[in-house]
Design a protein around this motif. Sequence first.
Motif, PDB file in Angstrom:
ATOM      1  N   VAL A  57      61.582  99.978  28.064  1.00  0.00           N
ATOM      2  CA  VAL A  57      60.508  99.779  29.064  1.00  0.00           C
ATOM      3  C   VAL A  57      58.875 100.090  28.478  1.00  0.00           C
ATOM      4  N   LEU A  58      58.924 101.326  28.160  1.00  0.00           N
ATOM      5  CA  LEU A  58      57.755 101.984  27.551  1.00  0.00           C
ATOM      6  C   LEU A  58      57.183 101.598  26.392  1.00  0.00           C
ATOM      7  N   GLN A  59      58.087 101.218  25.338  1.00  0.00           N
ATOM      8  CA  GLN A  59      57.737 101.074  23.967  1.00  0.00           C
ATOM      9  C   GLN A  59      57.930  99.878  23.599  1.00  0.00           C
ATOM     10  N   HIS A  60      58.194  98.686  24.373  1.00  0.00           N
ATOM     11  CA  HIS A  60      58.498  97.573  23.612  1.00  0.00           C
ATOM     12  C   HIS A  60      57.253  96.759  23.068  1.00  0.00           C
ATOM     13  N   HIS A  61      56.055  97.271  23.264  1.00  0.00           N
ATOM     14  CA  HIS A  61      54.821  96.718  22.473  1.00  0.00           C
ATOM     15  C   HIS A  61      54.394  97.645  21.508  1.00  0.00           C
ATOM     16  N   GLU A  62      55.233  98.991  21.393  1.00  0.00           N
ATOM     17  CA  GLU A  62      54.838  99.563  19.790  1.00  0.00           C
ATOM     18  C   GLU A  62      55.415  98.790  18.678  1.00  0.00           C
ATOM     19  N   ARG A  63      54.444  99.174  17.691  1.00  0.00           N
ATOM     20  CA  ARG A  63      54.842  98.535  16.370  1.00  0.00           C
ATOM     21  C   ARG A  63      55.136  99.415  15.265  1.00  0.00           C
ATOM     22  N   ASN A  64      56.116  99.215  14.400  1.00  0.00           N
ATOM     23  CA  ASN A  64      56.371 100.228  13.237  1.00  0.00           C
ATOM     24  C   ASN A  64      55.062 100.731  12.455  1.00  0.00           C
ATOM     25  N   ASP A  65      54.287 100.087  12.343  1.00  0.00           N
ATOM     26  CA  ASP A  65      53.030 100.512  11.643  1.00  0.00           C
ATOM     27  C   ASP A  65      52.048 101.087  12.428  1.00  0.00           C
ATOM     28  N   GLY A  66      52.215 101.420  13.706  1.00  0.00           N
ATOM     29  CA  GLY A  66      51.519 102.156  14.623  1.00  0.00           C
ATOM     30  C   GLY A  66      50.330 101.195  15.162  1.00  0.00           C
ATOM     31  N   THR A  67      50.414  99.997  15.145  1.00  0.00           N
ATOM     32  CA  THR A  67      49.267  99.261  15.801  1.00  0.00           C
ATOM     33  C   THR A  67      49.649  98.849  17.039  1.00  0.00           C
ATOM     34  N   GLY A  68      50.683  99.234  17.747  1.00  0.00           N
ATOM     35  CA  GLY A  68      51.028  98.716  18.964  1.00  0.00           C
ATOM     36  C   GLY A  68      50.423  99.637  20.227  1.00  0.00           C
ATOM     37  N   TYR A  69      51.031  99.575  21.412  1.00  0.00           N
ATOM     38  CA  TYR A  69      50.546 100.352  22.489  1.00  0.00           C
ATOM     39  C   TYR A  69      51.966 100.651  23.371  1.00  0.00           C
ATOM     40  N   PRO A  70      51.773 101.784  24.172  1.00  0.00           N
ATOM     41  CA  PRO A  70      50.562 102.532  24.877  1.00  0.00           C
ATOM     42  C   PRO A  70      50.207 103.645  23.829  1.00  0.00           C
ATOM     43  N   PHE A  71      50.986 104.316  22.890  1.00  0.00           N
ATOM     44  CA  PHE A  71      50.547 105.229  22.295  1.00  0.00           C
ATOM     45  C   PHE A  71      50.396 105.331  20.755  1.00  0.00           C
ATOM     46  N   GLY A  72      50.457 103.835  20.101  1.00  0.00           N
ATOM     47  CA  GLY A  72      50.497 103.893  18.686  1.00  0.00           C
ATOM     48  C   GLY A  72      51.490 104.533  17.951  1.00  0.00           C
ATOM     49  N   ILE A  73      52.610 104.646  18.315  1.00  0.00           N
ATOM     50  CA  ILE A  73      53.655 105.466  17.467  1.00  0.00           C
ATOM     51  C   ILE A  73      54.153 104.648  16.428  1.00  0.00           C
ATOM     52  N   ARG A  74      54.776 105.146  15.425  1.00  0.00           N
ATOM     53  CA  ARG A  74      55.220 104.460  14.599  1.00  0.00           C
ATOM     54  C   ARG A  74      56.706 104.628  14.212  1.00  0.00           C
ATOM     55  N   ASP A  75      57.312 103.933  13.173  1.00  0.00           N
ATOM     56  CA  ASP A  75      58.540 103.411  13.071  1.00  0.00           C
ATOM     57  C   ASP A  75      59.866 104.372  13.766  1.00  0.00           C
ATOM     58  N   LYS A  76      59.988 105.542  13.284  1.00  0.00           N
ATOM     59  CA  LYS A  76      60.993 106.471  13.610  1.00  0.00           C
ATOM     60  C   LYS A  76      60.758 107.172  14.850  1.00  0.00           C
ATOM     61  N   GLN A  77      59.422 107.140  15.699  1.00  0.00           N
ATOM     62  CA  GLN A  77      59.379 107.549  16.869  1.00  0.00           C
ATOM     63  C   GLN A  77      59.791 106.378  17.710  1.00  0.00           C
ATOM     64  N   ILE A  78      59.907 105.293  17.424  1.00  0.00           N
ATOM     65  CA  ILE A  78      60.525 104.207  18.356  1.00  0.00           C
ATOM     66  C   ILE A  78      61.807 103.987  18.558  1.00  0.00           C
ATOM     67  N   HIS A  79      62.315 104.066  19.827  1.00  0.00           N
ATOM     68  CA  HIS A  79      63.642 103.967  20.044  1.00  0.00           C
ATOM     69  C   HIS A  79      64.475 102.632  19.591  1.00  0.00           C
ATOM     70  N   PRO A  80      65.670 102.640  18.859  1.00  0.00           N
ATOM     71  CA  PRO A  80      66.070 101.272  18.497  1.00  0.00           C
ATOM     72  C   PRO A  80      66.371 100.269  19.549  1.00  0.00           C
ATOM     73  N   TYR A  81      66.572 100.669  20.856  1.00  0.00           N
ATOM     74  CA  TYR A  81      66.288  99.691  21.906  1.00  0.00           C
ATOM     75  C   TYR A  81      65.253  99.098  22.020  1.00  0.00           C
ATOM     76  N   SER A  82      64.200  99.784  21.873  1.00  0.00           N
ATOM     77  CA  SER A  82      62.861  99.102  22.005  1.00  0.00           C
ATOM     78  C   SER A  82      62.448  98.235  20.895  1.00  0.00           C
ATOM     79  N   LYS A  83      62.968  98.456  19.560  1.00  0.00           N
ATOM     80  CA  LYS A  83      62.670  97.646  18.441  1.00  0.00           C
ATOM     81  C   LYS A  83      63.476  96.189  18.886  1.00  0.00           C
ATOM     82  N   ILE A  84      64.678  96.460  19.240  1.00  0.00           N
ATOM     83  CA  ILE A  84      65.441  95.015  19.668  1.00  0.00           C
ATOM     84  C   ILE A  84      64.691  94.020  20.721  1.00  0.00           C
TER      85      ILE A  84
END
Length: 361
Positions: free
Chosen positions: A227-254
């Motif tokens: 719910v928090l991370q589904h707009h984060e992107r692997n290259d760090g261009t997403g939001y709300p925190f601009g986190i990268r690939d390994k910091q993003i939960h697998p559920y979020s990526k799906i």
Amino acid sequence: MIRVKLHQLQEGCILAEDVIGKTKKTIMPKNTVLTPYLLNVLEKFLIREVYVEPVLANGKPFKPAELLKRRENDSNSDEQPMFLYLQAVQQYKKAFQSWQSGSPVDIGQIRNIIIPLFDRFINNRKELLALHRYATKEDYLYHHAVSVGLLSGFLAKQLDYSKGDCYQIALAGILSDCGMAKVDKRILTKKSALTTHEYEEMKQHTMLGYRMVQKIKTLKEGVKLAVLQHHERNDGTGYPFGIRDKQIHPYSKIVAVADVYHALTSERLYRSKQSPFKALEKIQIEQFGKLSMEAIQILLDNLINFHVGTVVKLSNGEMAEIVFIQREAPTRPIVKIVNKDEFLSLSEHRDIYIEEVVYND
């Protein structure tokens, strides 16, 4: 499906078959949700009668005063997957409106909406990947939530997650935009592109949604993070925190892939829908390095299950038969136009694309 005269139609009717004009070309494809404008188009083309589904886009039964014909196997319309989906959308809408009024998330209610529906759709890949066709501009937010839940669970199953995880990921999908209930209603219903300030406010829905589900004990932490991370992107261009690939939960990526796919293929207040095939091409190009390529490939593999001989509808209204599939560009095969001695390489005609599969024996 049922056949009715034009004057019996109303806004929200769903076409059950293509509407063909006097020139034998498709005026309006099946699964189109009729609007006042489209009803006027049918009238201008002097269409007398059409086949529609016995249920409206709002999930209510369509019962015209005058019925020309009903297909025998359509008597149990309330058991059809499409009817169950539309009912689920209306149930989610009520839940969303209760959140807008300040009520907390009733996770039991949400489970009852998405889990039985997921069980019904999980082995019906064709219907599942076509749910975007029923989304209306006005109810887009609610269609989006239910569809993202179903698509997320489907992707999870294809990625070999356990049944329990698939359920949790489906819940993550349907709850991913729950925070929108706390965003200014004027932003949610705006019919033009958002201003920079409005967009920044809308982006807060991920944080707001996380707060809404944070203390629900029956949800896995991965669901809350999705719910928090589904707009984060692997290259760090997403939001709300601009986190990268390994910091993003697998559920979020799906959920992110399901979210983008459904958004591109659905009718929205300020943006027209795109063909699933065109949408996936766009995702491959624009989201390369941003989204899970593994999940995107699953969508491609399941959508592009056609072969030589498959009949498709093109974006220019022509019907065509696939004669050669190019491995490097599977969404752009070489086709032969039906009833014409004309071949077309879609790789060379980038303005034409496959709208939908019509026949795939």
